[in-house]
Design a protein around this motif. Sequence first.
Motif, PDB file in Angstrom:
ATOM      1  N   VAL A 105     -10.764 164.711  49.097  1.00 16.32           N
ATOM      2  CA  VAL A 105     -11.651 165.875  49.069  1.00 16.32           C
ATOM      3  C   VAL A 105     -10.860 167.053  48.504  1.00 16.32           C
ATOM      4  CG1 VAL A 105     -13.221 167.340  50.364  1.00 16.32           C
ATOM      5  CG2 VAL A 105     -12.800 164.987  51.126  1.00 16.32           C
ATOM      6  N   ILE A 106     -11.454 167.755  47.554  1.00 16.74           N
ATOM      7  CA  ILE A 106     -10.807 168.867  46.869  1.00 16.74           C
ATOM      8  C   ILE A 106     -11.533 170.157  47.232  1.00 16.74           C
ATOM      9  CG2 ILE A 106     -10.153 169.814  44.613  1.00 16.74           C
ATOM     10  CD1 ILE A 106     -10.474 166.899  43.522  1.00 16.74           C
ATOM     11  N   ALA A 107     -10.785 171.194  47.577  1.00 14.71           N
ATOM     12  CA  ALA A 107     -11.390 172.470  47.943  1.00 14.71           C
ATOM     13  C   ALA A 107     -11.716 173.299  46.701  1.00 14.71           C
ATOM     14  CB  ALA A 107     -10.456 173.259  48.845  1.00 14.71           C
ATOM     15  N   ASP A 142     -16.906 173.450  48.981  1.00 13.12           N
ATOM     16  CA  ASP A 142     -16.611 174.883  48.996  1.00 13.12           C
ATOM     17  C   ASP A 142     -15.911 175.250  50.291  1.00 13.12           C
ATOM     18  OD1 ASP A 142     -17.862 175.468  46.499  1.00 13.12           O
ATOM     19  OD2 ASP A 142     -19.823 175.354  47.484  1.00 13.12           O
ATOM     20  N   VAL A 143     -14.733 175.843  50.168  1.00 14.68           N
ATOM     21  CA  VAL A 143     -13.993 176.340  51.330  1.00 14.68           C
ATOM     22  C   VAL A 143     -13.544 177.762  50.996  1.00 14.68           C
ATOM     23  CG1 VAL A 143     -12.092 175.964  52.934  1.00 14.68           C
ATOM     24  CG2 VAL A 143     -13.158 173.994  51.800  1.00 14.68           C
ATOM     25  N   ASP A 169       0.458 179.938  51.155  1.00 13.43           N
ATOM     26  CA  ASP A 169       0.024 181.340  51.140  1.00 13.43           C
ATOM     27  C   ASP A 169      -1.439 181.531  51.549  1.00 13.43           C
ATOM     28  OD1 ASP A 169      -1.142 180.205  48.925  1.00 13.43           O
ATOM     29  OD2 ASP A 169      -0.614 181.823  47.541  1.00 13.43           O
ATOM     30  N   LEU A 170      -2.018 180.558  52.252  1.00 13.22           N
ATOM     31  CA  LEU A 170      -3.414 180.689  52.677  1.00 13.22           C
ATOM     32  C   LEU A 170      -3.592 181.679  53.825  1.00 13.22           C
ATOM     33  CD1 LEU A 170      -4.586 176.962  52.586  1.00 13.22           C
ATOM     34  CD2 LEU A 170      -4.903 178.719  50.834  1.00 13.22           C
ATOM     35  N   GLY A 171      -2.528 181.956  54.534  1.00 16.79           N
ATOM     36  CA  GLY A 171      -2.602 182.919  55.626  1.00 16.79           C
ATOM     37  C   GLY A 171      -3.629 182.531  56.673  1.00 16.79           C
ATOM     38  N   GLY A 172      -4.386 183.505  57.155  1.00 12.91           N
ATOM     39  CA  GLY A 172      -5.353 183.268  58.212  1.00 12.91           C
ATOM     40  C   GLY A 172      -6.505 182.364  57.834  1.00 12.91           C
ATOM     41  N   THR A 173      -6.728 182.130  56.539  1.00 12.30           N
ATOM     42  CA  THR A 173      -7.838 181.264  56.143  1.00 12.30           C
ATOM     43  C   THR A 173      -7.487 179.783  56.231  1.00 12.30           C
ATOM     44  OG1 THR A 173      -7.255 181.303  53.765  1.00 12.30           O
ATOM     45  CG2 THR A 173      -8.709 183.041  54.577  1.00 12.30           C
ATOM     46  N   ALA A 174      -6.240 179.450  56.538  1.00  9.90           N
ATOM     47  CA  ALA A 174      -5.867 178.030  56.693  1.00  9.90           C
ATOM     48  C   ALA A 174      -6.705 177.356  57.771  1.00  9.90           C
ATOM     49  CB  ALA A 174      -4.381 177.911  57.031  1.00  9.90           C
ATOM     50  N   PHE A 175      -7.198 178.140  58.716  1.00  7.19           N
ATOM     51  CA  PHE A 175      -8.054 177.623  59.788  1.00  7.19           C
ATOM     52  C   PHE A 175      -9.256 176.867  59.240  1.00  7.19           C
ATOM     53  CE2 PHE A 175      -9.932 177.707  63.988  1.00  7.19           C
ATOM     54  CZ  PHE A 175     -11.295 177.794  63.757  1.00  7.19           C
ATOM     55  N   LEU A 176      -9.709 177.233  58.048  1.00  6.32           N
ATOM     56  CA  LEU A 176     -10.922 176.650  57.470  1.00  6.32           C
ATOM     57  C   LEU A 176     -10.715 175.224  56.973  1.00  6.32           C
ATOM     58  CD1 LEU A 176     -11.954 179.811  55.459  1.00  6.32           C
ATOM     59  CD2 LEU A 176     -13.083 178.949  57.512  1.00  6.32           C
ATOM     60  N   THR A 177      -9.535 174.687  57.140  1.00  3.25           N
ATOM     61  CA  THR A 177      -9.235 173.348  56.635  1.00  3.25           C
ATOM     62  C   THR A 177     -10.106 172.268  57.271  1.00  3.25           C
ATOM     63  OG1 THR A 177      -6.987 173.996  56.068  1.00  3.25           O
ATOM     64  CG2 THR A 177      -7.361 171.650  56.385  1.00  3.25           C
ATOM     65  N   TYR A 178     -10.689 172.538  58.419  1.00  2.00           N
ATOM     66  CA  TYR A 178     -11.592 171.536  59.009  1.00  2.00           C
ATOM     67  C   TYR A 178     -12.751 171.220  58.070  1.00  2.00           C
ATOM     68  CZ  TYR A 178     -14.898 175.264  60.285  1.00  2.00           C
ATOM     69  OH  TYR A 178     -15.789 176.302  60.249  1.00  2.00           O
ATOM     70  N   LYS A 179     -13.169 172.194  57.247  1.00  2.00           N
ATOM     71  CA  LYS A 179     -14.237 171.944  56.276  1.00  2.00           C
ATOM     72  C   LYS A 179     -13.784 170.959  55.197  1.00  2.00           C
ATOM     73  CE  LYS A 179     -16.323 176.588  56.641  1.00  2.00           C
ATOM     74  NZ  LYS A 179     -17.718 176.186  56.961  1.00  2.00           N
ATOM     75  N   LEU A 180     -12.504 171.012  54.855  1.00  9.02           N
ATOM     76  CA  LEU A 180     -11.954 170.149  53.817  1.00  9.02           C
ATOM     77  C   LEU A 180     -11.882 168.691  54.268  1.00  9.02           C
ATOM     78  CD1 LEU A 180     -10.544 170.112  50.984  1.00  9.02           C
ATOM     79  CD2 LEU A 180      -8.394 170.528  52.198  1.00  9.02           C
ATOM     80  N   VAL A 181     -11.653 168.490  55.548  1.00  4.20           N
ATOM     81  CA  VAL A 181     -11.409 167.131  56.061  1.00  4.20           C
ATOM     82  C   VAL A 181     -12.696 166.420  56.481  1.00  4.20           C
ATOM     83  CG1 VAL A 181     -10.125 165.816  57.808  1.00  4.20           C
ATOM     84  CG2 VAL A 181      -9.097 167.828  56.772  1.00  4.20           C
TER      85      VAL A 181
END
Length: 232
Positions: free
Chosen positions: A116-118, A194-195, A93-105
């Motif tokens: 790594v935990i968001a 932080d994501v 259910d992240l919707g359009g914010t799933a794009f930000l996953t590059y910060k997590l990796v």
Amino acid sequence: MQPSVSIIIPAWNEAFKISETLRSLHDLRDKEGIQKWNEFIVVDDGSEDHTYEMATPWADQIIKNPRNLGKGASLEAGWKRAKNDIVVFLDADLGGTAFLTYKLVEPILNGNKDMVIARFPKAQKKGGFGLVKKLAVQGIYMLCGYETTAPLSGQRALRKQLLQSVPSLSDGFGIEVGLTIDAVNKGFKICEVDVPYQHRETGRDWAGFTHRGKQFVSVSKTLYHKWRDPVC
């Protein structure tokens, strides 16, 4: 050469959001310099809506459970089918914010972290009173000595080696708590970042309090099992 990334999304009755989440990840795949995000796996956990159909155009693999087996079983099925060295767990259910996953990796791609935990932004509406989070924070610290601020976050990037080294994932709402305890006790290096993801939030209504009550029971059971049968 950077290692490749597999993204695992467990989904139960997520027809409303799953395609938007996957489209956002495709935007990430097309981002310059991130060509290695080459596997998106959806685990349809016995959904009764059109989750499977909505995910089909966007997922590289869809695993369809014959019935609702739970989040732990779905994540287990997903990562064991993953072909890459880095695995990312994301909610549907992240919707359009799933794009930000590059910060997590990034901390894993930089080579110095194993999980790594968001950390999510502050909730936009009032939820519970923090009892489940406090239980999880204190339980994790007591059982492995790790001080966490996001004990319940399901958005995680991990090396597959870590998943191969810990017991099967706990089920229910205690899965993240159990995974953190096992990873630390096995000597893996973890961190939180932080994501600014956005997802569905529970409020102070009957459904919200019921949800948090189930969380409290599940996290309590996980902490008990990790205390009784610690990994080493």
